[in-house]
Design a protein around this motif. Structure first.
Motif, short mmCIF file in Angstrom:
data_model
loop_
_atom_site.label_atom_id
_atom_site.label_comp_id
_atom_site.label_asym_id
_atom_site.label_seq_id
_atom_site.Cartn_x
_atom_site.Cartn_y
_atom_site.Cartn_z
N SER A 289 36.85 83.76 68.01
CA SER A 289 36.60 82.93 69.01
C SER A 289 36.37 81.53 69.18
O SER A 289 35.80 81.21 69.91
CB SER A 289 37.03 83.61 70.81
OG SER A 289 38.50 83.93 70.49
N TYR A 290 35.43 81.89 68.14
CA TYR A 290 34.35 81.01 67.60
C TYR A 290 34.81 79.56 67.09
O TYR A 290 35.21 79.98 66.02
CB TYR A 290 32.91 81.57 66.62
CG TYR A 290 32.43 82.45 68.28
CD1 TYR A 290 31.15 81.97 68.00
CD2 TYR A 290 32.75 83.50 68.53
CE1 TYR A 290 29.87 82.94 69.48
CE2 TYR A 290 31.65 84.20 69.10
CZ TYR A 290 30.58 84.28 69.35
OH TYR A 290 29.89 84.96 70.60
N ALA A 291 34.01 78.62 66.92
CA ALA A 291 34.21 77.21 66.11
C ALA A 291 33.67 77.38 64.82
O ALA A 291 32.87 76.54 64.55
CB ALA A 291 33.39 76.39 66.83
N THR A 292 33.92 78.57 64.02
CA THR A 292 33.32 78.89 62.47
C THR A 292 34.88 78.85 62.08
O THR A 292 35.82 79.54 61.96
CB THR A 292 32.79 79.95 62.75
OG1 THR A 292 32.05 79.98 61.24
CG2 THR A 292 33.50 81.72 62.93
N GLY A 293 34.74 78.86 60.44
CA GLY A 293 35.23 78.40 59.19
C GLY A 293 34.53 79.15 58.24
O GLY A 293 33.62 79.86 58.32
N GLN A 294 35.73 78.81 57.45
CA GLN A 294 34.73 80.33 56.41
C GLN A 294 34.16 79.58 55.14
O GLN A 294 33.10 79.79 54.68
CB GLN A 294 36.48 80.62 55.05
CG GLN A 294 37.43 81.93 56.00
CD GLN A 294 38.33 82.10 54.93
OE1 GLN A 294 38.96 81.20 54.02
NE2 GLN A 294 38.30 83.49 55.13
N ASP A 295 33.76 78.07 55.94
CA ASP A 295 32.92 77.69 54.95
C ASP A 295 31.80 76.85 55.26
O ASP A 295 30.94 76.58 54.95
CB ASP A 295 33.32 76.21 54.78
CG ASP A 295 33.99 75.28 55.41
OD1 ASP A 295 34.11 75.90 56.87
OD2 ASP A 295 33.74 73.32 55.23
N LYS A 296 31.17 77.60 56.47
CA LYS A 296 30.43 77.66 57.84
C LYS A 296 29.59 78.64 58.15
O LYS A 296 28.30 78.66 58.25
CB LYS A 296 30.82 77.08 59.36
CG LYS A 296 31.88 75.45 58.90
CD LYS A 296 31.82 75.43 60.46
CE LYS A 296 32.61 74.07 59.89
NZ LYS A 296 33.40 73.62 61.67
N GLY A 297 29.45 80.44 57.61
CA GLY A 297 29.16 80.94 57.39
C GLY A 297 28.92 82.00 58.91
O GLY A 297 30.43 81.27 59.46
#
Length: 386
Positions: free
Chosen positions: A49-57
């Motif tokens: 549920s976080y605003a993260t992606g596979q390129d952001k850590g």
């Protein structure tokens, strides 16, 4: 490794998913050698549920929130790594009910967790970008790493074991004494000794933030999870003392028996009292709470506490879970989720009804006063019809 509890070696490739790979590996180690399941790091890194992606850590608090919210885990076969796709509607194949956390380089606790449950996830600083990158802190001959600077953590690895007598001379920069953790990286078999390397006990960051997903149960252990904190422990609330009363209100989804509750202990030696209100009307109803469990938790983490017996609720009725927490040395001992930063910006505080109190008599809305949701879940089972 000799006991068969070492997880599958993985390669994160060019993606910033070390934390998700480490989490999936620790889950695997917990079940081994009795069960061999390869869990999907892809799902952990994309379906939280976080605003993260596979390129952001990411970080272990994200994987903890994902797992305790039952957003996963799923198997690698269900959601393969790095294909850019995730099938819709995947259900978790296990339910994580307990996560033990270690801070302040408590090596004795880390060793105990490894011995009791299996591999432990830990954060550290690495100036290596992959197996071909050279570093003044990494000895390729001995696959050993020792960083003694002041940089912050930027990488997660898996601690498999330890060697108190590992020679200090095996590091490029010699630490003051012998001793190292035996760690598995997420860069495939060409790094270290088939993916495994040694990290000095005296490394600046190793073990300062570590986690064990200690309680993994079958996915049919409960029928329902009641929660409003999909982002988990983002911040904390309190009254500038080590004790707080907190209550979450839920509406029963069907005729059920509420059997347990889950919450975070934010520090060592947290004592708790749990209460249930089966016929909640308003905050005045909280005065009629019935004690269902009490105890003390030695280490920080997320814990599911079973009640002394199941408590029945009817579909559509409101009920309350109340917890009284006391954490020595903590001024704000209750975990909440809220949109604190860019990562947690999607935290939804409109889906909860929670209250906090300084004395257990006068209650205030945590959504209104703190802008967050309490991290206080409940678990239920359907009432079987005759």
């Amino acid at each position: 490794r000799k006991t068969g509890k070492a997880p599958t070696l993985k390669n994160q490739g060019t993606l910033g998913t070390c934390w998700a790979v480490a989490a999936s590996s620790v889950l695997e180690s917990r079940l081994l050698p009795q069960e061999s399941v390869v869990f999907s790091a892809d799902h952990i890194s994309t379906q939280n549920s976080y605003a993260t992606g596979q390129d952001k850590g990411g970080a272990y608090m994200i994987s903890t929130a994902y797992l305790t919210a039952w957003q996963g885990p799923v198997t690698e076969e269900m959601d393969p790594y790095g294909d850019g796709e995730t099938p819709e509607g995947l259900l978790p194949v296990r339910h994580v009910q307990e996560v033990q956390m270690v801070t302040d380089r408590d090596f004795m606790t880390i060793k105990n967790l490894i011995y009791t449950y299996g591999a432990v996830q830990s954060s550290m600083y690495m100036d290596l970008g992959g197996e071909r990158t050279r570093s003044p802190f990494y000895n390729r001959e001995y696959a050993s790493y020792y960083y003694d600077g002041k940089e912050q953590i930027n990488h997660d690895i898996v601690i498999l074991g330890w060697d108190d007598d590992y020679p200090a001379e095996n590091f490029t920069r010699m630490p003051s004494r012998n001793g190292a953790f035996i760690c598995q990286n997420s860069w495939g078999a060409t790094f270290g000794e088939n993916g495994v390397f040694y990290v000095s006990y005296y490394d600046t960051n190793i073990g300062d933030q570590a986690v064990s997903y200690a309680g993994i149960e079958d996915a049919d252990n409960y029928d329902t999870i009641y929660q409003s904190d999909l982002c988990g422990w983002v911040g904390q609330v309190g009254y500038n003392k080590d004790k707080i009363h907190a209550a979450n209100i839920y509406e029963a989804k069907e005729d059920e028996q509420i059997e347990s509750a889950g919450f975070y202990a934010l520090g060592k030696n947290t004592s708790y009292q749990l209460y249930m209100v089966t016929d909640y009307r308003n905050t005045a109803s909280l005065a009629s709470r019935v004690e269902v469990a009490r105890g003390e938790l030695e280490d920080a983490g997320y814990y599911t506490i079973p009640f002394d017996r199941p408590y029945s609720v009817k579909e559509g009725d409101k009920f309350a879970i109340v917890v009284v927490l006391s954490t020595p040395g903590m001024d704000h001992p209750m975990a909440i989720e809220y949109p604190a930063d860019a990562l947690s910006q999607h935290a939804d505080i409109s889906d909860g009804e929670g209250y906090i109190s300084n004395n257990g008599l006068d209650w205030e809305s945590v959504e209104e006063t703190a802008g967050g949701n309490l991290c206080l879940k409940a678990y239920g089972k359907k009432v079987e019809e005759d």
